[in-house]
Design a protein around this motif. Sequence first.
Motif, PDB file in Angstrom:
ATOM      1  N   GLY A  27      11.585 -11.797  -9.813  1.00  0.00           N
ATOM      2  CA  GLY A  27      11.825 -13.076  -9.157  1.00  0.00           C
ATOM      3  C   GLY A  27      10.675 -13.570  -8.303  1.00  0.00           C
ATOM      4  N   ASP A  28      10.173 -12.723  -7.432  1.00  0.00           N
ATOM      5  CA  ASP A  28       9.174 -13.208  -6.482  1.00  0.00           C
ATOM      6  C   ASP A  28       7.788 -13.372  -7.101  1.00  0.00           C
ATOM      7  OD1 ASP A  28      10.938 -13.441  -4.306  1.00  0.00           O
ATOM      8  OD2 ASP A  28      10.906 -11.273  -4.043  1.00  0.00           O
ATOM      9  N   THR A  29       7.410 -12.482  -7.986  1.00  0.00           N
ATOM     10  CA  THR A  29       6.099 -12.608  -8.635  1.00  0.00           C
ATOM     11  C   THR A  29       6.045 -13.898  -9.446  1.00  0.00           C
ATOM     12  OG1 THR A  29       5.938 -10.212  -8.792  1.00  0.00           O
ATOM     13  CG2 THR A  29       4.486 -11.455 -10.215  1.00  0.00           C
ATOM     14  N   PHE A  52       5.688 -11.643  -0.106  1.00  0.00           N
ATOM     15  CA  PHE A  52       4.311 -11.128   0.017  1.00  0.00           C
ATOM     16  C   PHE A  52       3.490 -11.347  -1.250  1.00  0.00           C
ATOM     17  CE2 PHE A  52       4.128  -7.395  -2.716  1.00  0.00           C
ATOM     18  CZ  PHE A  52       5.462  -7.153  -2.990  1.00  0.00           C
ATOM     19  N   LYS A  53       4.145 -11.763  -2.331  1.00  0.00           N
ATOM     20  CA  LYS A  53       3.436 -11.896  -3.611  1.00  0.00           C
ATOM     21  C   LYS A  53       2.319 -12.934  -3.537  1.00  0.00           C
ATOM     22  CE  LYS A  53       6.465  -9.180  -5.689  1.00  0.00           C
ATOM     23  NZ  LYS A  53       6.277  -7.950  -6.413  1.00  0.00           N
ATOM     24  N   ASP A  54       2.410 -13.874  -2.616  1.00  0.00           N
ATOM     25  CA  ASP A  54       1.346 -14.878  -2.478  1.00  0.00           C
ATOM     26  C   ASP A  54      -0.007 -14.227  -2.184  1.00  0.00           C
ATOM     27  OD1 ASP A  54       3.385 -16.684  -2.760  1.00  0.00           O
ATOM     28  OD2 ASP A  54       3.162 -17.623  -0.790  1.00  0.00           O
ATOM     29  N   ASN A 106       7.897  -1.532  -7.917  1.00  0.00           N
ATOM     30  CA  ASN A 106       6.850  -1.178  -8.883  1.00  0.00           C
ATOM     31  C   ASN A 106       5.731  -0.389  -8.198  1.00  0.00           C
ATOM     32  OD1 ASN A 106       6.444  -1.311 -11.605  1.00  0.00           O
ATOM     33  ND2 ASN A 106       5.501  -3.338 -11.602  1.00  0.00           N
ATOM     34  N   LEU A 107       5.742  -0.372  -6.886  1.00  0.00           N
ATOM     35  CA  LEU A 107       4.904   0.453  -6.009  1.00  0.00           C
ATOM     36  C   LEU A 107       3.463  -0.038  -5.847  1.00  0.00           C
ATOM     37  CD1 LEU A 107       6.407   3.922  -6.979  1.00  0.00           C
ATOM     38  CD2 LEU A 107       6.830   2.602  -4.903  1.00  0.00           C
ATOM     39  N   GLY A 108       3.213  -1.285  -6.232  1.00  0.00           N
ATOM     40  CA  GLY A 108       1.885  -1.861  -5.998  1.00  0.00           C
ATOM     41  C   GLY A 108       1.637  -2.110  -4.515  1.00  0.00           C
ATOM     42  N   SER A 121       8.537  -6.614   6.045  1.00  0.00           N
ATOM     43  CA  SER A 121       9.558  -7.491   5.478  1.00  0.00           C
ATOM     44  C   SER A 121       8.898  -8.221   4.318  1.00  0.00           C
ATOM     45  CB  SER A 121      10.037  -8.478   6.544  1.00  0.00           C
ATOM     46  OG  SER A 121      10.895  -9.413   5.931  1.00  0.00           O
ATOM     47  N   THR A 122       9.432  -8.007   3.110  1.00  0.00           N
ATOM     48  CA  THR A 122       8.690  -8.446   1.930  1.00  0.00           C
ATOM     49  C   THR A 122       9.052  -9.838   1.438  1.00  0.00           C
ATOM     50  OG1 THR A 122      10.278  -7.111   0.710  1.00  0.00           O
ATOM     51  CG2 THR A 122       8.073  -6.187   1.013  1.00  0.00           C
ATOM     52  N   ALA A 123      10.219 -10.347   1.852  1.00  0.00           N
ATOM     53  CA  ALA A 123      10.593 -11.699   1.401  1.00  0.00           C
ATOM     54  C   ALA A 123      11.414 -12.392   2.471  1.00  0.00           C
ATOM     55  CB  ALA A 123      11.398 -11.625   0.100  1.00  0.00           C
TER      56      ALA A 123
HETATM   57  C1  LIG Z   1      10.980  -8.916  -2.051  1.00  0.00           C
HETATM   58  C2  LIG Z   1      10.300  -7.752  -2.668  1.00  0.00           C
HETATM   59  N1  LIG Z   1      10.252  -6.610  -1.979  1.00  0.00           N
HETATM   60  C3  LIG Z   1       9.649  -5.518  -2.459  1.00  0.00           C
HETATM   61  C4  LIG Z   1       9.067  -5.529  -3.706  1.00  0.00           C
HETATM   62  C5  LIG Z   1       8.434  -4.268  -4.188  1.00  0.00           C
HETATM   63  O1  LIG Z   1       7.046  -4.359  -4.261  1.00  0.00           O
HETATM   64  P1  LIG Z   1       6.295  -3.391  -5.282  1.00  0.00           P
HETATM   65  O2  LIG Z   1       6.818  -3.756  -6.647  1.00  0.00           O
HETATM   66  O3  LIG Z   1       4.872  -3.701  -5.116  1.00  0.00           O
HETATM   67  O4  LIG Z   1       6.687  -2.012  -4.901  1.00  0.00           O
HETATM   68  C6  LIG Z   1       9.107  -6.693  -4.486  1.00  0.00           C
HETATM   69  C7  LIG Z   1       8.532  -6.793  -5.837  1.00  0.00           C
HETATM   70  O5  LIG Z   1       8.614  -5.996  -6.709  1.00  0.00           O
HETATM   71  C8  LIG Z   1       9.736  -7.834  -3.940  1.00  0.00           C
HETATM   72  O6  LIG Z   1       9.775  -8.983  -4.627  1.00  0.00           O
END
Ligand SMILES: Cc1ncc(COP(=O)(O)O)c(C=O)c1O
Length: 452
Positions: A157-159, A126-128, A260-262, A401-403
Amino acid sequence: MPTPTFSARFRCADGCDFHAPLTEVVYRCARCGGLLEVEHDLDALKQRPAEAWKALFEARFRGGAWPLGSGVWGKKEWVYPQLAEENVVSMYEGGSPLLRLDRYAAELGLDDVWLKECGVTHTGSFKDLGMTVLVSAVKEMRARGKAIRAVACASTGDTSAALAAYCAAAGIPSVVLLPRGKVSTAQLVQPIANGALVLELDTDFDGCMKVVQELSQTPDIYLANSMNSLRIEGQKTLSLELAQQLGWRSPDWIVIPGGNLGNASAVGKGFAMMKELGLVERLPRLVVAQAEHANPLYLAVTAAGRKPGPEVEVVPVQARKTLASAIQIGAPVSAKRALRALAALDGLVEQASEQELADAAARADRAGAFACPHTGVALAVLEKLAARGTIRRGERVVVISTAHGLKFSEFKVGYHEGTLEGVAPRLANRSVRVAPTLAGVEDAIAARFGRG
Ligand SMILES: Cc1ncc(COP(=O)(O)O)c(C=O)c1O
């Protein structure tokens, strides 16, 4: 009627009378030191009726008109209205699938569970969504003559993958600070391939975050972490997009993994804005899911013994190693923002153990998903809330689903081979070695499914 002039600027998220243009290099309020947020001219946005916004967003969605076919830039007026179009750096982010997981839902005694696949995107997370906005803003600042030498981030990693890709597309130097040995191989190779300066630090994410904040005191190194509220503006479109995919209706629940809760705060902001502008009638309830090994928000809310809200004090913890490596964060920078979103969306915080997150990811995979460990944390929390009767049949749930699961193939392979430390894989599916003959294959089929 003439088109209203839409605009946005930074303001102090804690309510001080501090404002700054989005073209200024500023991350914190000059008065109180708190984080900033992007404030939109809501009166101007309200001049266009909700139905007209919906029609506009739908007409642009996943279309070919550059850059409005992007899930983020199709909502440009709500994100960064003043940005010059030639400075948009887009990789057609957003527009990610919303899957209905019927077989998985049935196992949980539920009947309306969806997976918003934010990992199905250019760099696989989702970082994109936020990075397209931040790097576009940097391009705009550089075009106006601001001396920005490089853009830097600390990352699990993802950022770093997203920053490196968008900077490479824009021709802007990028620097990524990674905790050595704590990111997956796929995550590490992404910024390397995209030409970033990749720095591996012998510390954890919180240690990297500390250094990058010091580094960005130098005004020509621009900070790309989500404490920079430009990122939140892009991530906010996740809410708009999923409401749109559900016919402009809010689900009953959203379950999201939190580090990080953003992202949790971005989801809250998106829904709050849609409600205020009349695009949805009601707000969903928000569940932030944390890994038990990195659970400062969960501990704080539990200790407070009250509903989550901005009064809850989040005390940093030493995050322990977790399979959900991208959320191994003990000092979440956006804790206060997330607590505000939780208060606005009648939220809850829950945690999941390593065993629970690994089994939940495998269970969803058996129903067709391919969940990364962070998505596993959210799924495990959904399973707990369903078992407890907090989330019930007849309620609509969207799990974020974040990644992409493929970024975490070590986790997937380890689960099925039974090599993950501290995890007894209840749903392991081992490959079977057979003789290269019809009989060998038939025997294997019979062993699994019985004779025909
Ligand atoms: C795959 C994935 N899921 C969840 C998160 C959590 O997002 P956030 O840091 O905004 O809470 C992150 C990044 O930190 C992430 O890379």
